[in-house]
Design an enzyme around this catalytic site. Structure first.
Site, short mmCIF file in Angstrom:
data_model
loop_
_atom_site.label_atom_id
_atom_site.label_comp_id
_atom_site.label_asym_id
_atom_site.label_seq_id
_atom_site.Cartn_x
_atom_site.Cartn_y
_atom_site.Cartn_z
CD GLN A 108 -13.81 46.85 9.78
OE1 GLN A 108 -13.18 46.84 8.73
NE2 GLN A 108 -13.66 47.79 10.70
CE1 TYR A 188 -12.50 52.10 0.96
CE2 TYR A 188 -12.08 52.48 3.28
CZ TYR A 188 -11.61 52.32 2.00
OH TYR A 188 -10.27 52.40 1.74
NE ARG A 232 -12.13 51.44 13.51
CZ ARG A 232 -10.98 51.56 12.88
NH1 ARG A 232 -10.85 51.06 11.66
NH2 ARG A 232 -9.95 52.14 13.45
N GLY A 337 -3.68 49.78 16.04
CA GLY A 337 -3.51 49.26 14.70
C GLY A 337 -2.06 48.98 14.39
NE ARG A 338 0.18 53.17 9.87
CZ ARG A 338 0.51 54.27 9.22
NH1 ARG A 338 1.40 55.11 9.75
NH2 ARG A 338 -0.03 54.54 8.05
#
Length: 386
Positions: A108, A188, A232, A337-338
């Site tokens: 990424q 971002y 993404r 994810g987690r």
């Protein structure tokens, strides 16, 4: 029997699929997770990174943690880069192990933009679309700091940034990655250009907020086949996604406003025309607004109608929800994810219907082996498996 899913007796998450030019054995994707273990001065991945990703190679696809495309991109401590030869060589060890274990991994590409701090940049101001403070918090070598007013990017800055993305994409190929994902989500740089509160430019990058993300996609696709490029996005990102310690009056709204959604609609339609490898869509914060299951799926379906390539759904899914959104035809795969932090064997746990373990939040960002590569792989002893 469904010709597209010949093994209809297998849960949807476990069915194979094609993702651009990649063939995946299952649809359980590992989402990018910032773990901040590159604690060396040159931000080079280490043997710990190889072990961490190797343990999770059973995922249909691993989307590696965001990697910096250049020194000006840095905005978080301990995150590795992909812009020096040492970094490329070190990532080659990671991808080599993942491939030896039968996995697939993409890099990424990440640029923090205005959500950085001079402490990360040798005293220089961060770059942003306009000179507007995003009012976020940043992890620096000296602790958590509030963001500052960035320097508005010049045309030359934008050209250099696009070149940095293209160079990082080429480096990813040399490092043995199977493709790249462009991070245009969250708070971002590329998402900042999509945010009209932060992007007040009067040039073409202000008139068309999607212009920079698309220019980056084109540059990266020139360095690597568009079918090996994913993007993404997080069109529903709101203040609910921000850290509790962040100031309450930041750049992100408390609801996903119509103009933001329309800008993302236009971007997603263009991405479809470019025939990229996949769209990785991060949904609204789980439980936000008390939305029902159907309403949450409808938010993903909005972009399914605009993008006919492979779509990966993300944010707060469990095994049942992941199977349901694939079975409904809204998503082709689901990223987790987690759950992958404490469950390197997540695919096996889903396959066998076993419960997932909880991760230690204190070890999510930074540290060493603890909470990173020491989570056990379930042997199924309780039920006679293994």
């Amino acid at each position: 029997m469904d010709p597209h899913h010949p093994n209809t007796d297998v849960q949807p998450l476990l069915r194979p699929m094609s993702l651009g030019e990649l063939r995946l054995p299952n649809r359980v994707v590992m989402a990018p997770l910032t773990r901040a273990r590159a604690t060396n001065p040159e931000l080079v991945p280490t043997e710990l990174h190889a072990a961490y990703y190797g343990q999770r190679a059973a995922a249909g696809l691993i989307v590696g943690e965001g990697v910096w495309v250049g020194e000006q991109a840095i905005g978080f401590g301990g995150v590795p880069g992909l812009h020096t030869e040492r970094q490329v060589a070190a990532w080659r060890q990671v991808t080599g192990l993942v491939h030896a274990l039968g996995g697939r991994i993409v890099a990424q590409l990440w640029h923090a933009g205005a959500v950085s701090h001079p402490d990360h940049l040798g005293g220089a101001l961060p770059l942003g679309p306009s000179a507007i403070n995003p009012h976020e918090t940043v992890h620096t070598p000296y602790g958590r700091e509030e963001t500052v007013t960035p320097r508005a990017m010049t045309g030359a800055d934008i050209e250099r940034t696009i070149e940095a993305y293209a160079a990082a994409a080429g480096n990813a190929r040399r490092a043995g990655f199977d493709g790249v994902e462009i991070a245009a989500n969250g708070i971002y740089l590329l998402a900042q250009f999509l945010n009209r509160r932060l992007n007040r430019r009067t040039d073409r990058y202000g008139a068309d907020p999607a212009r920079l993300p698309l220019d980056v996609v084109d540059a990266v696709s020139a360095a690597w086949s568009a079918r090996r490029v994913g993007v993404r996005l997080s069109p529903y990102w709101t203040a609910a996604d921000r850290p509790p310690s962040a100031p309450p009056c930041g750049a992100y709204p408390y609801t996903a406003d119509a103009r933001t959604l329309a800008d993302h609609d236009a971007l997603v339609a263009e991405l479809g025309r470019r025939r990229i490898g996949y769209l990785h869509l991060r949904g609204r914060a789980p439980g936000a607004g008390g939305r029902a299951h159907a309403a949450r799926f409808a938010e993903f379906a909005r972009y399914r109608r605009l993008f006919d390539g492979p779509l990966i759904a993300n944010h707060g899914f469990d095994r049942a929800g992941g199977n349901a959104i694939i079975e409904a035809g809204i998503a082709d795969a689901v990223s987790f994810g987690r759950p992958f932090i404490a469950n390197p064997d997540l695919v096996s746990r889903f396959a066998l219907g076993h419960e997932t373990a909880a991760s230690d939040r204190a070890t999510h960002y930074g540290g060493g082996e603890r909470g990173y590569v020491d989570y056990p792989v379930w042997a199924g002893a309780e039920t006679g498996w293994g």
